[in-house]
Design a protein around this motif. Structure first.
Motif, mmCIF file in Angstrom:
data_model
loop_
_atom_site.group_PDB
_atom_site.id
_atom_site.type_symbol
_atom_site.label_atom_id
_atom_site.label_comp_id
_atom_site.label_asym_id
_atom_site.label_seq_id
_atom_site.Cartn_x
_atom_site.Cartn_y
_atom_site.Cartn_z
ATOM 1 N N ALA A 39 10.131 19.346 23.931
ATOM 2 C CA ALA A 39 9.396 18.213 24.479
ATOM 3 C C ALA A 39 9.479 18.226 26.003
ATOM 4 C CB ALA A 39 9.967 16.912 23.921
ATOM 5 N N ALA A 40 8.612 17.440 26.637
ATOM 6 C CA ALA A 40 8.637 17.282 28.096
ATOM 7 C C ALA A 40 9.201 15.905 28.428
ATOM 8 C CB ALA A 40 7.231 17.425 28.667
ATOM 9 N N THR A 41 10.170 15.879 29.317
ATOM 10 C CA THR A 41 10.785 14.609 29.703
ATOM 11 C C THR A 41 10.679 14.423 31.215
ATOM 12 O OG1 THR A 41 12.949 15.681 29.937
ATOM 13 C CG2 THR A 41 12.429 14.720 27.795
ATOM 14 N N GLY A 42 10.780 13.163 31.615
ATOM 15 C CA GLY A 42 10.806 12.866 33.045
ATOM 16 C C GLY A 42 9.552 12.180 33.544
ATOM 17 N N ILE A 43 8.394 12.672 33.130
ATOM 18 C CA ILE A 43 7.142 12.122 33.669
ATOM 19 C C ILE A 43 6.928 10.682 33.204
ATOM 20 C CG2 ILE A 43 4.622 12.313 33.597
ATOM 21 C CD1 ILE A 43 4.889 15.294 33.729
ATOM 22 N N THR A 44 7.119 10.423 31.902
ATOM 23 C CA THR A 44 6.929 9.057 31.404
ATOM 24 C C THR A 44 7.814 8.084 32.175
ATOM 25 O OG1 THR A 44 6.361 9.779 29.171
ATOM 26 C CG2 THR A 44 7.151 7.525 29.406
ATOM 27 N N GLU A 45 9.085 8.431 32.288
ATOM 28 C CA GLU A 45 10.040 7.542 32.936
ATOM 29 C C GLU A 45 9.634 7.260 34.389
ATOM 30 O OE1 GLU A 45 11.663 9.372 29.401
ATOM 31 O OE2 GLU A 45 10.683 10.241 31.157
ATOM 32 N N GLN A 46 9.164 8.291 35.100
ATOM 33 C CA GLN A 46 8.746 8.087 36.486
ATOM 34 C C GLN A 46 7.513 7.188 36.565
ATOM 35 O OE1 GLN A 46 7.027 11.432 38.486
ATOM 36 N NE2 GLN A 46 7.262 10.540 40.528
ATOM 37 N N LEU A 47 6.525 7.440 35.695
ATOM 38 C CA LEU A 47 5.292 6.657 35.741
ATOM 39 C C LEU A 47 5.553 5.194 35.415
ATOM 40 C CD1 LEU A 47 2.749 9.146 34.092
ATOM 41 C CD2 LEU A 47 2.928 8.532 36.503
ATOM 42 N N VAL A 48 6.493 4.938 34.506
ATOM 43 C CA VAL A 48 6.848 3.545 34.182
ATOM 44 C C VAL A 48 7.434 2.850 35.407
ATOM 45 C CG1 VAL A 48 8.421 2.095 32.843
ATOM 46 C CG2 VAL A 48 7.111 3.910 31.706
ATOM 47 N N THR A 49 8.292 3.545 36.171
ATOM 48 C CA THR A 49 8.871 2.941 37.385
ATOM 49 C C THR A 49 7.798 2.663 38.436
ATOM 50 O OG1 THR A 49 9.344 5.073 38.467
ATOM 51 C CG2 THR A 49 11.058 4.141 37.020
ATOM 52 N N LEU A 50 6.694 3.413 38.354
ATOM 53 C CA LEU A 50 5.595 3.215 39.309
ATOM 54 C C LEU A 50 4.649 2.101 38.877
ATOM 55 C CD1 LEU A 50 4.761 6.983 39.998
ATOM 56 C CD2 LEU A 50 5.813 5.367 41.605
ATOM 57 N N GLY A 51 4.882 1.531 37.678
ATOM 58 C CA GLY A 51 4.069 0.398 37.233
ATOM 59 C C GLY A 51 3.111 0.694 36.094
ATOM 60 N N PHE A 52 3.155 1.902 35.539
ATOM 61 C CA PHE A 52 2.260 2.239 34.429
ATOM 62 C C PHE A 52 2.789 1.670 33.111
ATOM 63 C CE2 PHE A 52 0.964 5.466 37.459
ATOM 64 C CZ PHE A 52 -0.398 5.631 37.215
ATOM 65 N N GLU A 53 1.863 1.242 32.248
ATOM 66 C CA GLU A 53 2.224 0.851 30.879
ATOM 67 C C GLU A 53 2.213 2.109 30.012
ATOM 68 O OE1 GLU A 53 -0.299 -2.173 29.193
ATOM 69 O OE2 GLU A 53 -0.714 -2.984 31.201
ATOM 70 N N THR A 54 3.098 2.127 29.035
ATOM 71 C CA THR A 54 3.129 3.269 28.115
ATOM 72 C C THR A 54 3.304 2.775 26.696
ATOM 73 O OG1 THR A 54 4.191 5.405 27.660
ATOM 74 C CG2 THR A 54 5.631 3.592 28.301
ATOM 75 N N GLY A 55 3.009 3.644 25.723
ATOM 76 C CA GLY A 55 3.175 3.312 24.312
ATOM 77 C C GLY A 55 3.472 4.583 23.536
ATOM 78 N N ARG A 56 3.615 4.427 22.231
ATOM 79 C CA ARG A 56 3.903 5.585 21.366
ATOM 80 C C ARG A 56 2.783 5.741 20.346
ATOM 81 N NH1 ARG A 56 7.624 9.406 22.409
ATOM 82 N NH2 ARG A 56 8.760 9.434 20.409
ATOM 83 N N MET A 57 2.426 6.979 20.081
ATOM 84 C CA MET A 57 1.464 7.294 19.028
ATOM 85 C C MET A 57 2.040 8.377 18.134
ATOM 86 S SD MET A 57 -2.433 7.094 20.415
ATOM 87 C CE MET A 57 -3.145 5.490 20.773
ATOM 88 N N LYS A 58 1.386 8.555 16.998
ATOM 89 C CA LYS A 58 1.854 9.531 16.009
ATOM 90 C C LYS A 58 0.682 10.335 15.499
ATOM 91 C CE LYS A 58 2.098 10.215 11.281
ATOM 92 N NZ LYS A 58 1.099 10.029 10.211
#
Length: 620
Positions: free
Chosen positions: A177-196
């Motif tokens: 998996a790729a880690t790091g980008i989600t966490e950074q974007l959330v700190t910048l104010g982006f909303e995120t969610g999970r899909m399957k």
């Protein structure tokens, strides 16, 4: 070590490949970063391109100068035009692909583009200065500068694979998996969610008994996707159809207590229109069987894709249940099916160009936006690559209207309505689908791509020739007339009513019982001329004649809607100053920042009265 790039594309799936090719073909210096150079353009799920509405998207990508149609034509093993029994707005091209050849052809295509460079690494962070992209940082600690970045991370962002009670990190089987980008974007104010999403088992075709299945051959006269002169299939491989049964269902149910979907271990929503087999059994308990498509993965491989049997149940349950499917009694499994959860970013955070509102020159494309499917990803990649190039060169963006392309419908839906489950394109999503047919994508879009420098002279020449031939055909059929005594016996043979006066061939062709082949018999003197025209022109002319009133009705609807699309809203419009707006409407408008009144009218939560208030405030 690295120069400054115009565009960095992160991820080399279908979205990333189209983005890199488009930006580079327009003149940008592009770096394509992928975690694995051996999996560029990999078909992670089924070995096929196109299908209902998806085939229209592939043809639109081709008309815009993208690569998916060309590569599909060169690597297909079967072609079928779906929905031929329905009207032409529903006709949808689909092909079975050779999985390995498809990926190889894509890689060779990209390597042939001199402005595309490659780097195998994982992007951990995007680099930002003053609210604008300035590059990326990789897992090796390397900082690479660029003017724009396109993120096409697919299912890799914090990807988690589930098989029964087991789960482990991964972007797809065998890859991390790729880690790091989600966490950074959330700190910048982006909303995120999970899909399957999920995938079925792959099995050994040598272990199957095809005599117990129904053969599904390709079309007798196979078509293709590209409007360019790509080769047509001269031989094809068949697919096969079989069915589950109550015994299969009972075995699968024994594993439900270990199902990550039913136990709650999977939090993300899966695709409604492509459910897992356990989901189908649960939701459609009244059905005692479900269709299974048995699809070969290439010309030479024995690997087979079991379409319709997507599952995340324990591997022993999968195997035991499959053995009860007719033709699968002695099946050998290559690898089990699995489900995968991943991060996505609600696409209401994007502009219609696929650039993010929060970070200038940062673009999202593909499953990161909540879509599912190769075709939906590829068209977003193409549009993001095109618009990234245009933005850094201070040129007007390419935004396709809902009346111009399925691609326009898809992006408009994502940006204005968002999605909480994997978004898949259907013909029913397009209100102007009579105009957005698979046969006329070249007429709709080639001129636009030529103006951008994507479509070459060959494409432009071919589409102009098709238009000229179609117009000449309609003109000739309108001019040529026949008398009752000449044709009534034939009309009776064709099971259509006689004529009472001199009638044009065009009027006769409007009848549902008659086709261009009938016209050749009705007017033999025209047969050789008609046969000299291209198949595309004949098809185009016949559709225009038969469906003229429907096409005209939709054109009038488009003109009416375009009046709203032409009413621009200034970029920094102060919605808080308009007290008559509803609270929900104001919040949605502030979040989406629509560019036109037409776009504002399609935002979920913005009411017709809100639109009336807005129109007054912009001076309408």
């Amino acid at each position: 070590m690295f120069p400054e790039y115009d565009v960095i594309v992160v991820g080399a799936g279908h979205a990333g490949c189209e983005a890199a090719a488009a930006a580079a073909n327009m003149g940008s210096k592009v770096l394509l970063i992928t975690m694995n150079m051996q999996t560029i353009a990999q078909m992670s799920c089924n070995p096929a391109m196109g299908g209902v509405a998806k085939g229209q998207i592939v043809r639109e990508i081709d008309a815009l100068g993208g690569q998916s149609g060309l590569i599909s034509d060169r690597t297909m093993i079967q072609f079928r035009m779906l929905n031929r029994s329905k009207g032409p707005a529903m006709w949808s091209p689909r092909c079975q692909s050779d999985r390995m050849l498809f990926a190889l052809d894509w890689r060779q295509t990209l390597e042939d583009i001199t402005l595309v460079d490659f780097w195998q690494d994982t992007v951990k962070e995007i680099l930002i200065k003053d609210g604008k992209i300035r590059g990326v940082k990789t897992s090796l600690g390397i900082e690479i500068s660029s003017k724009a970045v396109v993120l096409t991370n697919g299912t890799f962002l914090n990807g988690l694979i589930h098989i029964g009670e087991k789960n482990f990190g991964g972007g797809r089987t065998g890859e991390k998996a790729a880690t790091g980008i989600t966490e950074q974007l959330v700190t910048l104010g982006f909303e995120t969610g999970r899909m399957k999403t999920g995938t079925p088992p792959r099995v050994d075709g040598r272990s199957l008994d095809y005599s117990r299945m129904e053969e599904q051959p390709g079309d007798e006269n196979p078509g293709k996707f590209s409007y360019k002169e790509t080769p047509r299939l001269t031989k094809q491989r068949s697919c096969w159809i079989t069915y589950t049964n109550t015994k299969v269902h009972e075995i699968l149910k024994t594993g439900f207590d270990k199902s990550p979907m039913f136990s709650g271990r999977i939090k993300g929503l899966g695709p409604r229109y492509c459910p897992s087999v356990e989901d189908k059994i649960n939701r459609f308990a009244d059905k005692d069987r479900h269709q299974i498509f048995v699809e070969p993965e290439g010309w030479t491989t024995v690997e087979v894709y079991v379409n319709g049997f997507s599952t995340s149940l324990p591997e022993d349950i999968q195997y035991k249940a499959m053995k009860e499917i007719p033709g699968f009694e002695n099946v050998r499994m290559f690898r089990p099916g699995y489900a995968i959860e991943y991060d996505y970013f609600p696409p209401t955070q994007l502009k219609l160009t696929l650039e993010t509102h929060l970070i200038e020159h940062l673009y999202f494309a593909g499953q990161i936006n909540g879509t599912t499917g190769y075709e939906e990803a590829a068209c977003q990649g193409l549009m993001a690559g095109v618009n990234a190039h245009l933005k850094i060169n201070e040129q007007n963006p390419l935004i396709l209207k809902r009346s111009e392309a399925y691609i326009g419908v898809l992006i408009d839906d994502l940006v204005n309505k968002g999605t909480e489950e994997p978004y898949r394109m259907f013909t029913s999503r397009a209100e102007y689908r009579t105009l957005l047919r698979q046969d006329n994508a070249d007429i709709r879009l080639t001129e636009k791509s030529a103006a951008l420098g994507l479509a070459d002279e060959e494409r432009l020449s071919l589409v102009k020739h098709k238009i000229d031939q179609t117009e000449k055909l309609v003109e000739e059929l309108s001019r040529e007339k026949v008398f009752p005594e000449e044709v009534n016996d034939l009309l009776a043979e064709f099971e259509t009513s006689p004529i009472r006066e001199k009638t044009s061939l065009l009027q006769l062709l409007k009848r549902p019982q008659l086709t261009m082949d009938h016209i050749k018999r009705i007017k033999p003197s025209m047969a050789s001329w008609l046969e000299s025209l291209s198949t595309d022109a004949l098809e185009q002319g016949e559709i225009h004649i038969k469906y003229d009133s429907y096409i005209e009705k939709e054109r009038l609807m488009v003109e009416k809607m375009n009046r709203m699309e032409d009413l621009m809203i200034v970029q920094n419009f102060n919605y808080d100053s308009v007290s008559a707006l509803s609270f929900e409407g104001r919040e949605k408008l502030k979040k989406t920042r629509p560019q036109t009144i037409g776009q504002a009218s399609r935002i979920s939560g913005v009411s017709p009265s809100d639109i009336s208030v807005l129109m007054i405030h912009i001076g309408r």
